[in-house]
Design an enzyme around this catalytic site. Structure first.
Site, PDB file in Angstrom:
ATOM      1  N   GLU A 288       5.900   0.729  -3.757  1.00  0.00           N
ATOM      2  CA  GLU A 288       4.975  -0.081  -2.970  1.00  0.00           C
ATOM      3  C   GLU A 288       3.707  -0.413  -3.753  1.00  0.00           C
ATOM      4  O   GLU A 288       3.202  -1.521  -3.679  1.00  0.00           O
ATOM      5  CB  GLU A 288       4.609   0.692  -1.687  1.00  0.00           C
ATOM      6  CG  GLU A 288       3.956  -0.149  -0.634  1.00  0.00           C
ATOM      7  CD  GLU A 288       4.955  -1.025   0.104  1.00  0.00           C
ATOM      8  OE1 GLU A 288       4.497  -1.870   0.875  1.00  0.00           O
ATOM      9  OE2 GLU A 288       6.183  -0.865  -0.102  1.00  0.00           O
ATOM     10  N   ASP A 289       3.228   0.540  -4.516  1.00  0.00           N
ATOM     11  CA  ASP A 289       1.895   0.396  -5.088  1.00  0.00           C
ATOM     12  C   ASP A 289       1.845   0.046  -6.575  1.00  0.00           C
ATOM     13  O   ASP A 289       0.790  -0.200  -7.117  1.00  0.00           O
ATOM     14  CB  ASP A 289       1.099   1.700  -4.883  1.00  0.00           C
ATOM     15  CG  ASP A 289       0.868   1.985  -3.414  1.00  0.00           C
ATOM     16  OD1 ASP A 289       1.025   1.042  -2.610  1.00  0.00           O
ATOM     17  OD2 ASP A 289       0.539   3.126  -3.073  1.00  0.00           O
TER      18      ASP A 289
END
Ligand code: MN
Length: 483
Positions: free
Chosen positions: A75-76
């Site tokens: 996600e990051d």
């Protein structure tokens, strides 16, 4: 520094984990998060490494600990799921994917409450370990909550108490439930938390010597009686659970008898009852305080013998007597058994236990349909049933064993001849219910599915495959229909 702590935790818990693999994942995640910062100003990677350490404390297995290290990577950062799969294998990649998909699960009022539950439930149904990573993630976020704005703090606290802790309890993850609740309690009722924390610490300190003495006496007595003791230790009650109990007793702590309990772990169930008898011979039990949760487990499956006695000097003490198996299950739930996976029969038995648990959960959510907060219409048209090996199959309501068979594999569907539901023979057109364990018996010589099945199957999948196989017959059949 934090790698050292993680490895130390793995070693303390004697986890059968390859340290080199942990190091490799650690390095990869550390580099992927390079340059990112948490709201506290610390490097971001502090978080995933803390999550992995919490997972090691929970006795999670190797893929789960690695997934903890990698859980925010997709996600990051720029790392893709396919890269994780290539580097760390499909199992780890699937776990990370499961956690990533749970990202949107937040407490935000009644409407989403049930939907959140459903998504958690689905994730669990696929692989229970996903939820374990999520618990560890939530716990570390709670531990660093002071850096978040008040509004976000409130949300974290609410979703912990209303979603995560109840699920942890149902899964018998006693330790993680206690820790989650205590951290949420600290923010939910800061004054009560501080007051109770101070009060209980004072009381523990006062009683420590007396307890030490009683422990030694009991140890000696059991030694004289030739009962093998695996461990005698005291446990302090979690603050939030103490608080909830005190609310029932006008906040009078002197009326709480299990503030500290002495736990005796022995090898067999027979030993448990012997120890109970010996303790009652030595100390007078309080009336109505003997509880046999071995013969009658708590609703979440908890097992132990409890008794509260008057020990020396008027000291009131609760004893909890259990086997090592019961102890591990009470503390770590099903996680306690993952390391024994290779022992075949054990695996099936334990897996079925959590399968039943999931089934119960789904049924309970149906029972509570009347409750306003649990608008579970979402569940009305989906059911969850299980293979004898414990895999979960999601089906529409009123689906039949034939739908189930096709959901597993086209061949199983085409060759299915008989079925057993919860160990009982049943018809192929039986409507399945949430939590059913379905076994399909195939006939290898069978040519293909019966066209009649079309009349009762519920899934498009089954219908299209039955049609496909009977294409020729079907056109004839349709011809007769159109006549
Ligand atoms: Mn996270």
């Amino acid at each position: 520094m934090s790698l050292k702590r993680l490895i130390q935790t793995i070693e303390e818990n004697k986890l059968p984990v390859k340290i080199a693999e942990i190091k490799r994942a650690f390095k990869f995640a550390d580099e992927a998060h390079q340059g990112q910062k948490r709201l506290s100003g610390e490097p971001y990677f502090i978080h995933p490494s803390a999550v992995a350490t919490i997972l090691a404390e929970m006795k999670a297995d190797q893929p789960t600990i690695i997934a903890g290290l990698l859980h925010d990577v997709v996600e990051d950062t720029d790392a893709a799921l396919s890269e994780l799969e290539r580097k760390f294998g499909k199992e780890v990649a699937n776990l990370v994917d499961g956690v990533t998909k749970l990202r949107g699960v937040h407490y935000s009022g009644d409407e989403n409450y049930v939907e959140n539950f459903r998504r958690m439930f689905l994730a669990m149904a696929k692989d229970l370990r996903v939820i374990l990573v999520k618990f560890a993630d939530q716990l570390h976020n709670l531990q660093t909550l002071e850096y978040l704005p008040k509004e976000k703090q409130d949300r974290f606290v609410k979703e912990t108490l209303e979603i995560y802790a109840p699920i942890a309890n149902r899964l018998r993850l006693g330790k993680i439930k206690g820790r989650l609740e205590d951290w949420a309690f600290k923010y939910a009722n800061p004054q009560e938390f501080r007051w109770l924390n101070n009060l209980s610490m004072k009381l523990y300190a006062q009683r420590e010597q007396a307890l030490q003495h009683i422990k030694e006496d009991v140890r000696k007595m059991l030694e004289d009686e030739n009962i093998e003791v695996i461990s005698i230790h005291d446990r302090a009650k979690y603050l939030y659970s103490l608080y909830k109990k005190m609310l029932k007793y006008d906040l009078d702590i002197t009326r709480i008898h299990d503030l500290v309990a002495l736990r005796i772990i022995v090898p067999t169930i027979a030993d448990c009852y012997s120890v109970l008898g010996l303790i009652h011979r030595k100390y007078r039990p309080l009336k109505g305080r003997i509880k046999d949760y071995i013969a009658q487990p708590k609703p979440n499956g908890y097992q132990s013998l409890h008794t509260t006695v008057f020990a020396e000097d008027g000291e009131v003490v609760e004893f909890q007597i259990r086997t090592e198996d019961m102890h591990l299950e009470a503390e770590y739930g099903l996680a306690a058994h993952w390391h024994f996976k290779e022992k075949g029969s054990f695996k099936v038995r334990k897996k079925l236990a959590w399968v039943n648990e999931l089934g119960k959960m789904a049924r309970q959510m149906e029972d509570e349909r009347s409750l306003e907060t649990l608008k579970i219409d979402i569940f009305q048209n989906r059911i969850f049933v299980f293979t004898p090996e414990g895999d979960v199959i999601e089906l529409p309501e009123d689906a039949t064993p034939v739908d189930f068979a096709y959901q597993i594999h086209t061949d199983i569907g085409n060759k299915c001849s008989r079925t057993k539901i919860n160990d009982n023979p049943a018809g192929l057109d039986t409507k399945l219910k949430n939590g059913d364990v379905v076994e399909i018996i195939i006939d290898k010589k069978r040519k293909g599915p019966s066209l009649d099945w079309i009349k009762f199957v519920k899934t498009g999948n089954a219908r299209s495959k039955i049609k496909h196989f009977n294409k020729k017959k079907l056109t004839e059949w349709e011809k007769t229909l159109s006549k």
